[in-house]
Scaffold this motif. Sequence first.
Motif, PDB file in Angstrom:
ATOM      1  N   UNK A 174       0.818  -1.211   0.000  1.00  0.00           N
ATOM      2  CA  UNK A 174       0.000   0.000   0.000  1.00  0.00           C
ATOM      3  C   UNK A 174       0.862   1.276   0.000  1.00  0.00           C
TER       4      UNK A 174
ATOM      5  N   UNK B  93       1.564   1.624  -3.493  1.00  0.00           N
ATOM      6  CA  UNK B  93       0.352   2.110  -4.178  1.00  0.00           C
ATOM      7  C   UNK B  93       0.367   3.646  -4.223  1.00  0.00           C
ATOM      8  N   UNK B  94       0.774   4.236  -3.101  1.00  0.00           N
ATOM      9  CA  UNK B  94       0.817   5.701  -3.046  1.00  0.00           C
ATOM     10  C   UNK B  94       1.900   6.242  -3.984  1.00  0.00           C
TER      11      UNK B  94
ATOM     12  N   UNK C  63       0.612   5.993  -7.577  1.00  0.00           N
ATOM     13  CA  UNK C  63      -0.358   7.046  -7.908  1.00  0.00           C
ATOM     14  C   UNK C  63       0.362   8.368  -8.156  1.00  0.00           C
TER      15      UNK C  63
ATOM     16  N   UNK D  28      -3.165   5.034 -13.146  1.00  0.00           N
ATOM     17  CA  UNK D  28      -4.569   4.910 -12.753  1.00  0.00           C
ATOM     18  C   UNK D  28      -4.654   4.014 -11.510  1.00  0.00           C
ATOM     19  N   UNK D  29      -5.715   4.141 -10.688  1.00  0.00           N
ATOM     20  CA  UNK D  29      -5.795   3.307  -9.481  1.00  0.00           C
ATOM     21  C   UNK D  29      -5.685   1.798  -9.742  1.00  0.00           C
ATOM     22  N   UNK D  30      -6.344   1.305 -10.810  1.00  0.00           N
ATOM     23  CA  UNK D  30      -6.293  -0.151 -11.074  1.00  0.00           C
ATOM     24  C   UNK D  30      -4.871  -0.573 -11.445  1.00  0.00           C
TER      25      UNK D  30
END
Lengths: 314, 388
Positions: free
Chosen positions: B132, B135-136, B139, B144-146
């Motif tokens: 996670x 993930x940041x 981004x 894109x989020x996916x």
Amino acid sequence: MKKIGILIISLIAALGNISAQGTKSLVINEVLVNNKANFQDDYGLHHAWIELFNTSFAIVDVRNCYLTCDKRVLDKSLSAPERAAMMYPIPKGDVLTQMPPRQHLLFWADSYPKRGNFHLNFSLDTVGPNWVALYDANAITLIDSVTIPANLPVDCSYALKVDGVKDSGWQIMGDTPTTFVTPSTNNMTLDTNEKIDGFKEKDPHGFAMAIMAMSIVFSGLCVLFVAFRLISAIGKKIAQRNAMRHHGIEDVKEAKEKNVGTESAEIYAAISMALHEFQSDVHDVENTILTINKTKRNYSPWSSKIYNMRSMPK
Amino acid sequence: MEEQGFFAFMANNLADFWEYTGFAHATAEHLIMILIGFFFLYLAIRRNFEPLLLVPIGFGILIGNIPFPTDAGLEIGIYEEGSVLNTLYQGVRTGWYPPLVFLGIGAMTDFSALISNPKLMLVGAAAQFGIFGAYMVTLALGFEPAQAASISIIGGADGPTAIFLTSKLAPNLLGAIAVSAYSYMALVPVIQPPIMRLLTTKKERLIRMKPARVVSQTEKIMFPIIGLLLTCFLVPSALPLLGMLFFGNLLKESGVTRRLAETARGPLTDTIIILLGVTVGASTQASEFLTTSTVFIFFVGFCAFCIATASGVLFVKFFNLFLRKGNKINPLIGNAGVSAVPMSARISQNLGLEYDPTNYLLMHAMGPNVAGVIGSAVAAGVLLGFLV
């Protein structure tokens, strides 16, 4: 044997239920009653049509199901054959009756069943209200039904707002510039992913995702931790009780002092390793040398004649 | 005239044949990818870095980057419908190879270390912050989020999970993410030790952990059953991975399905690993692979591994604040919270022995290591649940 019989019967019942669940995912999705200049059938003619939608993510075959607009079938005193006689049986043997996941199937309500498997043996009333129902293959189980209001405008359909979602409600389509009649296609076009758009808008840096997802991962493993903490405590108790019984100790305090039942796994690992080593070392083929040279045999008490049983003991 | 015509005919055919050869279509990108394939093979064969994964992937890269005329309809490319490679690639694209790998992992994993010391599960959970955190970062790089979710799952250090999630969320990035995940898994012995040394004191590295207790067979049998029910009720989207993992483990621990367990952990896993490795390697065709996205994916993958290792180690240090003196955990097993089984546990062991030659951490590290497998599958399920 009796238990096995019950198990097999339960399994068959469960399988029967699975097949029923397949057709249960069908819904009546859109109906057009008064067709003057809308969608044409294969013969180029305009007739009323009924659209079904498969809400599941599996292929569902609608063969042998029934479509009807005759409300008399609701009479519970009627037998299955009597009901079936009032309905249109969707024929088998046509691959097109297999509905792919989340797809539509259109039936023409034109009273010309000989025109093809998708032409029904009844037509709809263009003035009064219409009741349309879909029945399962047993002609008794009602899968879905809808009452279409009277005096529907010409070339306008009555459709679910969101495909297959009954809670989304019904609306008249095609009577305003923003609603459209959609035979064999989605009533509502989904061109965006609301979830992803939500994350893009509200969580552009990913903090919310990190917090939520980490919380879920932690909770999942915390639940496992708590469960196995309990199981571990019970396991320890059982191990201690068995060990106490084995050592003939009845007092728990004494058992604790002597560390009975709390042996470390390392002891067992060491014993297992030693056994493994021992077993691996056992070999029944000895190292031998085959030679034509004269060999010198060393003295061995095993081969000495003076030790054999032929010499009489003194 | 006749002879001239005959030679012209031969020349024309040879010219046509030349057009079908790889030489006529080779580009600098193809050569770069072939060199990358060589590098993978070198790492696997000469340096012994995860050879079971890197040999199939490295050779797959060579297979996938042989140039050929793509418009000739030869049905040989991995992205051409109906080709042999495309058929084998279906297992990756539709995501059914990873659950079979998990079946094998379940059938070969001994969860005793985790059952005897359940608090180690929390270490496995903490290391998932690598996913996670990455993930940041992803981004911030503009994905894109996916796509960000698919890239960040590399931080779980779990190849099958990364492939499974990417096949659902961002199939166009599958090749780069799979290669990145497996590359970093192979590089765990290089990436993790400096971070572990940096974040621990000498005193902490010498902590001796309480020996694990004996785990009964009943507990071992209960683990996959209860584990499946508790985790999959919470995150049903992880069912394909966790279902097969726990099923494989039950085959092993039940004691009555020895043949099935042996097949699951032996021939079946080997077969799937071969197909998975070769097709993932072959999917890295130069045109699909050599993009700026791939560079970012490798960068984020590296960040994800570092964050995961650091969060595992730091969580153990934090956890130790609440534990009694005899129950302290050696923070050197924190790195094992990533699910690279058993490599990261082996690193804990080696580093522990470096500072105290009689302090064996392997079995303790296996606890967070297998918890990491469960944790990364749960994390993948959470991401799927949020973004599909």
